[in-house]
Motif scaffolding. Structure first.
Motif, PDB file in Angstrom:
ATOM      1  N   ALA A 117       0.815  -1.216   0.000  1.00 26.46           N
ATOM      2  CA  ALA A 117       0.000   0.000   0.000  1.00 26.46           C
ATOM      3  C   ALA A 117       0.852   1.271   0.000  1.00 26.46           C
ATOM      4  O   ALA A 117       0.568   2.221  -0.737  1.00 26.46           O
ATOM      5  CB  ALA A 117      -0.933  -0.005   1.213  1.00 26.46           C
ATOM      6  N   GLU A 118       1.895   1.297   0.816  1.00 24.83           N
ATOM      7  CA  GLU A 118       2.736   2.497   0.899  1.00 24.83           C
ATOM      8  C   GLU A 118       3.478   2.744  -0.412  1.00 24.83           C
ATOM      9  O   GLU A 118       3.610   3.884  -0.860  1.00 24.83           O
ATOM     10  CB  GLU A 118       3.708   2.367   2.073  1.00 24.83           C
ATOM     11  N   ARG A 119       3.948   1.659  -1.039  1.00 20.59           N
ATOM     12  CA  ARG A 119       4.625   1.808  -2.339  1.00 20.59           C
ATOM     13  C   ARG A 119       3.647   2.263  -3.414  1.00 20.59           C
ATOM     14  O   ARG A 119       3.962   3.097  -4.258  1.00 20.59           O
ATOM     15  CB  ARG A 119       5.278   0.480  -2.748  1.00 20.59           C
ATOM     16  N   PHE A 120       2.442   1.704  -3.370  1.00 15.42           N
ATOM     17  CA  PHE A 120       1.424   2.057  -4.360  1.00 15.42           C
ATOM     18  C   PHE A 120       1.131   3.560  -4.339  1.00 15.42           C
ATOM     19  O   PHE A 120       0.956   4.183  -5.393  1.00 15.42           O
ATOM     20  CB  PHE A 120       0.137   1.269  -4.091  1.00 15.42           C
ATOM     21  N   PRO A 157      -6.030  -1.519   7.656  1.00 18.14           N
ATOM     22  CA  PRO A 157      -4.717  -2.180   7.623  1.00 18.14           C
ATOM     23  C   PRO A 157      -4.561  -3.224   8.720  1.00 18.14           C
ATOM     24  O   PRO A 157      -5.354  -3.245   9.673  1.00 18.14           O
ATOM     25  CB  PRO A 157      -3.756  -1.012   7.865  1.00 18.14           C
ATOM     26  N   PRO A 158      -3.560  -4.092   8.597  1.00 26.98           N
ATOM     27  CA  PRO A 158      -3.245  -5.005   9.711  1.00 26.98           C
ATOM     28  C   PRO A 158      -3.002  -4.200  10.985  1.00 26.98           C
ATOM     29  O   PRO A 158      -2.402  -3.125  10.948  1.00 26.98           O
ATOM     30  CB  PRO A 158      -1.959  -5.704   9.247  1.00 26.98           C
ATOM     31  N   LEU A 200       0.564   1.832  10.293  1.00 31.26           N
ATOM     32  CA  LEU A 200       0.602   2.144   8.860  1.00 31.26           C
ATOM     33  C   LEU A 200      -0.229   3.375   8.502  1.00 31.26           C
ATOM     34  O   LEU A 200       0.012   4.013   7.473  1.00 31.26           O
ATOM     35  CB  LEU A 200       0.100   0.943   8.057  1.00 31.26           C
ATOM     36  N   LEU A 201      -1.209   3.707   9.315  1.00 33.51           N
ATOM     37  CA  LEU A 201      -2.173   4.733   8.928  1.00 33.51           C
ATOM     38  C   LEU A 201      -1.618   6.157   8.794  1.00 33.51           C
ATOM     39  O   LEU A 201      -1.991   6.857   7.848  1.00 33.51           O
ATOM     40  CB  LEU A 201      -3.362   4.728   9.891  1.00 33.51           C
ATOM     41  N   PRO A 202      -0.763   6.640   9.707  1.00 33.58           N
ATOM     42  CA  PRO A 202      -0.347   8.053   9.590  1.00 33.58           C
ATOM     43  C   PRO A 202       0.266   8.410   8.240  1.00 33.58           C
ATOM     44  O   PRO A 202      -0.156   9.389   7.611  1.00 33.58           O
ATOM     45  CB  PRO A 202       0.666   8.213  10.738  1.00 33.58           C
ATOM     46  N   SER A 236      -2.939  11.144  13.765  1.00 31.10           N
ATOM     47  CA  SER A 236      -2.643  12.442  13.186  1.00 31.10           C
ATOM     48  C   SER A 236      -3.098  12.402  11.734  1.00 31.10           C
ATOM     49  O   SER A 236      -2.506  11.716  10.906  1.00 31.10           O
ATOM     50  CB  SER A 236      -1.134  12.722  13.274  1.00 31.10           C
ATOM     51  N   LEU A 237      -4.181  13.112  11.441  1.00 33.29           N
ATOM     52  CA  LEU A 237      -4.786  13.074  10.110  1.00 33.29           C
ATOM     53  C   LEU A 237      -4.694  14.445   9.441  1.00 33.29           C
ATOM     54  O   LEU A 237      -4.517  15.456  10.117  1.00 33.29           O
ATOM     55  CB  LEU A 237      -6.262  12.671  10.223  1.00 33.29           C
TER      56      LEU A 237
END
Length: 198
Positions: free
Chosen positions: A115-118, A133-134, A139-141, A171-172
């Motif tokens: 996901a991060e690479r995408f 996410p798992p 992973l979310l921030p 932190s969004l």
């Protein structure tokens, strides 16, 4: 030797998800067992799609941590125009491809990628993004920031986030407005809407 085969089969077995609404209501789709895979419960899914009742039709959806594909396939069943499923695990992604092929005229695709690479690839804007996410991997921030900054969200896009209750407050992006906020057991699930950045 005769017992080794069934033991191995069970460890790499399959479960299933059920589509609970829309044109394929009641359809069951196989899901590969994989570490960290945690399909959204029917109870939470029902609540989420009640929230999205007037938004889901004809929208482009991104399921960024697709896993079982439960949210993405449910969106398609309920009239989404297109769904893109991102899945890191190759075997799980392959199962998602098979499930896509089993749904008549389902519009969308599966991308085998992290996901991060995408989110570092050239962007295409979406109307609705699912983020489930798992757990316990923080992973979310980064993912939320890249969605906002890299052009992945249309104006007024909605973002669904499902996360563990024990995690610290997220932190969004400051222009994401919280619309709905519930919890079930140890899970928090929330719906945000992107407002035009000033």
């Amino acid at each position: 030797m005769a017992k080794a085969k069934p033991i191995k089969k069970a460890a790499a077995g399959t479960g299933q998800i059920r589509l609970i609404g829309g044109q394929w209501r009641g359809r069951k789709l196989p899901v590969l067992n994989s570490e960290g895979l945690r399909p959204t419960s029917d109870r939470i899914k029902e609540t989420l799609f009640n929230w999205l009742m007037f938004d889901i039709r004809h929208c482009r959806c991104l399921d960024l941590f697709a896993g079982s594909g439960s949210l993405g396939f449910e969106a398609l069943s309920r009239g989404a125009k297109e769904v893109v499923l991102i899945e890191k695990d190759a075997k799980v992604a392959q199962q998602l491809q098979h499930n896509f092929a089993s749904l008549p005229a389902a519009q969308g695709k599966v991308i085998h990628n992290d996901a991060e690479r995408f989110l570092q690839t050239p962007a295409s804007a979406f109307d609705l993004v699912f983020l489930d996410p798992p757990f316990h991997r923080e992973l979310l921030p980064n993912v939320c920031q890249w969605l906002e900054e890299n052009g992945w969200l249309n104006d007024n896009a909605k973002i669904y986030i499902e996360r563990e209750q024990s995690s610290e407050s997220l932190s969004l992006p400051t222009n994401w407005r919280l619309l709905k906020d519930k919890h079930a057991g140890h899970v928090i699930y929330q719906l945000y809407q992107r407002e035009n950045a000033q």
